[in-house]
Write a protein that holds these residues in place. Structure first.
Motif, PDB file in Angstrom:
ATOM      1  N   VAL A  45       1.281  -1.459  -0.118  1.00 15.25           N
ATOM      2  CA  VAL A  45       0.256  -0.127   0.259  1.00 15.25           C
ATOM      3  C   VAL A  45       0.549   1.389   0.079  1.00 15.25           C
ATOM      4  O   VAL A  45       0.081   1.728  -0.860  1.00 15.25           O
ATOM      5  N   LEU A  46       1.773   1.051   1.006  1.00 14.59           N
ATOM      6  CA  LEU A  46       3.040   2.426   0.617  1.00 14.59           C
ATOM      7  C   LEU A  46       3.690   3.209  -0.603  1.00 14.59           C
ATOM      8  O   LEU A  46       3.416   3.811  -1.362  1.00 14.59           O
ATOM      9  N   VAL A  47       3.800   1.131  -1.230  1.00 14.59           N
ATOM     10  CA  VAL A  47       4.651   1.575  -2.172  1.00 14.59           C
ATOM     11  C   VAL A  47       3.655   2.278  -4.181  1.00 14.59           C
ATOM     12  O   VAL A  47       3.859   3.008  -4.043  1.00 14.59           O
ATOM     13  N   LEU A  48       2.665   1.641  -3.025  1.00 14.86           N
ATOM     14  CA  LEU A  48       1.160   1.263  -4.554  1.00 14.86           C
ATOM     15  C   LEU A  48       1.227   3.243  -3.810  1.00 14.86           C
ATOM     16  O   LEU A  48       0.575   4.295  -5.401  1.00 14.86           O
ATOM     17  N   ARG A  49       0.535   4.002  -2.962  1.00  9.51           N
ATOM     18  CA  ARG A  49       0.603   5.666  -2.789  1.00  9.51           C
ATOM     19  C   ARG A  49       1.861   6.088  -3.309  1.00  9.51           C
ATOM     20  O   ARG A  49       1.544   7.914  -3.234  1.00  9.51           O
ATOM     21  N   SER A  50       2.852   6.033  -3.050  1.00 12.62           N
ATOM     22  CA  SER A  50       4.160   6.908  -3.240  1.00 12.62           C
ATOM     23  C   SER A  50       4.924   6.332  -5.290  1.00 12.62           C
ATOM     24  O   SER A  50       5.901   7.364  -5.396  1.00 12.62           O
ATOM     25  N   SER A  51       4.613   5.808  -5.908  1.00 11.95           N
ATOM     26  CA  SER A  51       5.149   5.543  -7.140  1.00 11.95           C
ATOM     27  C   SER A  51       4.180   5.045  -8.163  1.00 11.95           C
ATOM     28  O   SER A  51       3.240   4.706  -7.887  1.00 11.95           O
ATOM     29  N   ARG A  52       4.307   6.513  -9.291  1.00 12.73           N
ATOM     30  CA  ARG A  52       3.440   6.180 -10.486  1.00 12.73           C
ATOM     31  C   ARG A  52       4.360   4.804 -11.296  1.00 12.73           C
ATOM     32  O   ARG A  52       2.803   4.139 -11.713  1.00 12.73           O
ATOM     33  N   TRP A  53       4.810   4.088 -11.551  1.00  7.74           N
ATOM     34  CA  TRP A  53       5.145   2.690 -12.210  1.00  7.74           C
ATOM     35  C   TRP A  53       4.481   2.114 -11.328  1.00  7.74           C
ATOM     36  O   TRP A  53       4.040   0.537 -12.163  1.00  7.74           O
ATOM     37  N   ALA A  54       4.615   1.640  -9.825  1.00  7.91           N
ATOM     38  CA  ALA A  54       4.281   0.846  -9.723  1.00  7.91           C
ATOM     39  C   ALA A  54       2.841   0.918  -9.951  1.00  7.91           C
ATOM     40  O   ALA A  54       1.640  -0.362  -9.520  1.00  7.91           O
TER      41      ALA A  54
END
Length: 85
Positions: A45-54
């Motif tokens: 969830v943290l990665v999806l909130r902070s990375s457009r690529w993800a």
């Protein structure tokens, strides 16, 4: 050299924390008990909130395999406040 903005530093910190939590969740997975999965999901969830690529890769995978992503979609969905009558 320009100093990065505070929001950019927070985004990088959030991305780093998310990646670390995914790795820790993977290490905790073999240990008995349900510790690894919630930690790894919180990291995701943290990665999806902070990375457009993800986000783009998640959307592609969700389109490719919709049955696998129905549960995470329900968990990631925001709760809407009730409408005033």
């Amino acid at each position: 050299m320009e100093i990065p903005r505070r929001t950019e530093l927070l985004r990088i910190a959030q991305l780093t924390a998310g990646i670390l939590l995914i790795l820790v969740g993977g290490l905790l997975g073999p240990i008995p008990g349900p510790l690894g999965l919630p930690v790894a999901l919180f990291g995701l969830v943290l990665v999806l909130r902070s990375s457009r690529w993800a986000k783009r890769k998640y959307a592609w995978a969700k389109h490719r395999w919709p049955r696998w992503f129905s549960v995470p979609d329900r968990l990631l969905r925001r709760k809407r406040p009730p409408r005033a009558a």
